[in-house]
Design a protein around this motif. Structure first.
Motif, mmCIF file in Angstrom:
data_model
loop_
_atom_site.group_PDB
_atom_site.id
_atom_site.type_symbol
_atom_site.label_atom_id
_atom_site.label_comp_id
_atom_site.label_asym_id
_atom_site.label_seq_id
_atom_site.Cartn_x
_atom_site.Cartn_y
_atom_site.Cartn_z
ATOM 1 N N GLN A 43 3.341 7.842 10.891
ATOM 2 C CA GLN A 43 4.400 7.214 11.092
ATOM 3 C C GLN A 43 3.677 5.802 10.789
ATOM 4 O O GLN A 43 4.255 4.670 10.391
ATOM 5 N N MET A 44 2.458 5.480 11.447
ATOM 6 C CA MET A 44 1.878 3.582 10.713
ATOM 7 C C MET A 44 1.414 3.572 9.722
ATOM 8 O O MET A 44 2.186 2.787 9.029
ATOM 9 N N LEU A 45 1.476 5.007 9.106
ATOM 10 C CA LEU A 45 1.285 4.106 7.178
ATOM 11 C C LEU A 45 2.295 4.395 7.141
ATOM 12 O O LEU A 45 2.045 3.223 5.556
ATOM 13 N N ILE A 103 5.302 0.894 3.262
ATOM 14 C CA ILE A 103 6.667 0.828 2.869
ATOM 15 C C ILE A 103 6.645 -1.120 3.002
ATOM 16 O O ILE A 103 7.379 -2.266 1.820
ATOM 17 N N GLY A 104 6.124 -1.801 4.268
ATOM 18 C CA GLY A 104 5.704 -3.031 3.764
ATOM 19 C C GLY A 104 5.080 -4.178 2.897
ATOM 20 O O GLY A 104 5.328 -4.885 2.282
ATOM 21 N N GLY A 121 1.304 -4.855 -3.151
ATOM 22 C CA GLY A 121 1.957 -3.217 -3.502
ATOM 23 C C GLY A 121 1.340 -1.803 -3.835
ATOM 24 O O GLY A 121 2.242 -1.588 -3.672
ATOM 25 N N GLN A 122 0.388 -2.460 -4.230
ATOM 26 C CA GLN A 122 -0.735 -1.057 -5.158
ATOM 27 C C GLN A 122 -1.443 -0.379 -4.015
ATOM 28 O O GLN A 122 -1.593 0.734 -3.671
ATOM 29 N N VAL A 145 11.449 7.439 0.697
ATOM 30 C CA VAL A 145 10.440 7.096 0.645
ATOM 31 C C VAL A 145 9.653 6.660 -0.999
ATOM 32 O O VAL A 145 9.239 5.838 -2.044
ATOM 33 N N ALA A 146 9.601 7.971 -1.381
ATOM 34 C CA ALA A 146 9.463 8.194 -2.622
ATOM 35 C C ALA A 146 10.512 7.346 -4.213
ATOM 36 O O ALA A 146 10.365 6.441 -5.166
#
Length: 499
Positions: A275-277, A282-283, A308-309, A425-426
């Protein structure tokens, strides 16, 4: 898994440490401007170390030594091999730039680079919380010194100070998290911590409290949002020859400790750290791609691009466990973690060539840091414009370049999990990549369609020209034929998970 208490397990580290000390002593007698003897001794050392680690990786065996504090496994050895090769490329690209700016008055750049690589090796090999932390501190202390190497430059000194303060804070986060886990489990050994947590005898709240600090520390080292604030300032402020060092090989070591800590040690807490990852990924995708659009400084743009990468790398790491705490599907996990490993390796390869072009265009008294400085590069040098274009298209994920296959492998791992949230998310990652393609394509547009601001021809030493051409060619070739490297990453991850 073989138990081996001999020094043979740490042969690469011993070789690197010995030669770093020898080179530092020999350099005292070197007087040439470009420190030729120091440079060639360093390159020879790194080449031998890369060969040794590559041989160990090809042997496909796992050894533990020094009371299980150090591990030598295929994943770790391949990452060490790639890190040593990346450091060689960094020094080839950076030496002319450093020589022009009086950064080679002593051989510190070469010896600090070797000690930084030693720190990466210790991080990658660590199977004990303290060993991992010692490697991390060795790497970061060398990195601070490298950023401040241009002592008479106010911008570089400011960047070093920011890096030092924020880096110290992140190291404190990680150390505090590790100490919480030690207090809860009574062990510093990664494998023992896994068994104790898996037994269910430790209070979950205490473990999660420590986990939060560990993930925060790892996010800083990877450069994931919202712990990304150091990357744009340090990338822009550091001498470009140092930016390429801190922006490439250390990412491999950060990936390794994420696997060691989260997968090998804290897999029973996967539901929590996933959940943290997810939030970090996303951020990172959002902030990295949107903020990069507004940048006019090329190094700063590539810094936000890195953020971003790293979002994609985190997506690969979080897709490995979907059935619940500690019950990973081995095939799914291997697929996800190998796609993340493939992504980080190919990202480093592309980043090296991108900064190589920036270093090449920089002249004495002139930093080629603005996107406008690339105007008309195709007219001045079609070869280097083509290499930079390949890198930009690859980072944007355009086929048939390696960046496309790297993104595809991570997205495929997310979809293969079968979870609706991961599939969503993808889709979000694809949209962010499309937005991100704007600032990469802008660089290509400037090189091919804008009028050149100078008629100066682009010249480079023979070694830089050869390595840069090979670097650019690899980005293209690995995109057309990605199977070999993908298989190597998959086998390395499977062998590591099997132990």
């Amino acid at each position: 898994m073989l138990d081996n208490t001999s020094l043979s397990v740490v042969t690469p580290e011993i070789l690197l440490l010995t030669m770093a000390c020898v080179v530092a002593m020999i350099d005292l007698g070197v007087k040439t401007r470009l420190r030729d003897l120091t440079y060639w001794l360093t390159m020879a050392t790194l080449a031998v170390v890369a060969w040794v680690t590559g041989s160990l990786a090809a042997a496909d065996q796992t050894f533990y030594a020094f009371g299980n504090m150090v591990v030598s496994d295929p994943m770790g050895n391949w990452l060490k091999c790639f890190a040593a090769l990346a450091m060689m490329v960094c020094l080839v690209y950076g030496r002319p730039y450093a020589g022009d700016r009086d950064m080679l008055r002593g051989g510190e750049m070469f010896t600090l680079s070797m000690f930084a690589l030693l720190g990466m090796f210790v991080m990658i090999s660590g199977s004990n919380f303290l060993v991992i932390y010692l490697g991390l501190e060795l790497l970061t202390l060398c990195s601070y010194a490298l950023v401040a190497l241009r002592r008479d430059n106010a911008v570089a000194t400011e960047a070093a100070m920011k890096y030092f303060v924020l880096g110290a804070m992140a190291s404190g986060f990680l150390l505090y998290g590790l100490s919480m886990l030690y207090g809860a489990t009574g062990s510093l050994d990664v494998g023992t911590v896994f068994k104790i947590i898996n037994s269910g005898q430790v209070k979950h709240q205490v473990l999660v409290f420590g986990l939060v600090f560990i993930v925060a520390g790892l996010a800083f080292k990877l450069g994931a949002a919202p712990f990304h604030m150091w990357i744009p300032d340090v990338y822009q402020g550091a001498p470009t020859a140092v930016t390429v060092i801190i922006g490439s090989a250390p990412e491999l070591a950060a990936f390794a400790i994420a696997i060691r800590l989260l997968v090998e040690g804290l897999l029973p807490l996967a539901v929590d750290w996933q959940q943290m990852l997810l939030i970090l990924a996303i951020g990172s995708l959002l902030i990295g791609n949107l903020a990069a659009i507004a940048q006019t400084n090329l190094k700063r743009m590539l810094a936000y691009s890195t953020i971003g990468q790293m979002g994609f790398v985190l997506l690969g790491l979080l897709a490995g466990v979907v059935k619940g705490a500690g019950t990973a599907d081995t095939a799914l996990a291997a697929n996800a973690y190998s796609s993340a490993m493939f992504y980080i390796v190919t990202y480093v390869l592309t980043t090296l060539a991108s900064f190589g072009i920036i270093l090449l265009l920089a002249r004495e008294g002139f930093e080629s840091e603005e996107i406008s400085d690339l105007a008309g590069l195709n007219e001045r040098s079609p070869l280097y414009a083509a290499i930079m274009s390949i890198c930009m298209f690859s980072l944007a994920g355009v086929p048939p370049l390696v960046g496309f296959y790297a993104k595809l492998s991570v997205l495929q791992a997310l979809v293969a999990s079968g979870q609706a949230m991961y599939i969503g998310v993808a889709v979000f990652a694809v949209v962010m990549s499309l937005i991100g393609s704007f600032y990469y394509l802008r660089v290509v547009k400037v090189m091919y369609f804008d009028a050149p601001i100078t008629a100066t021809t682009v010249s480079a030493p023979a070694d830089v020209r050869v390595v840069l051409s090979l670097n650019g060619a690899l980005v293209l070739i690995l995109g057309i034929l990605p199977g070999g490297l993908m298989t190597l990453c998959a086998q390395a991850i499977i062998k590591t998970l099997a132990t």
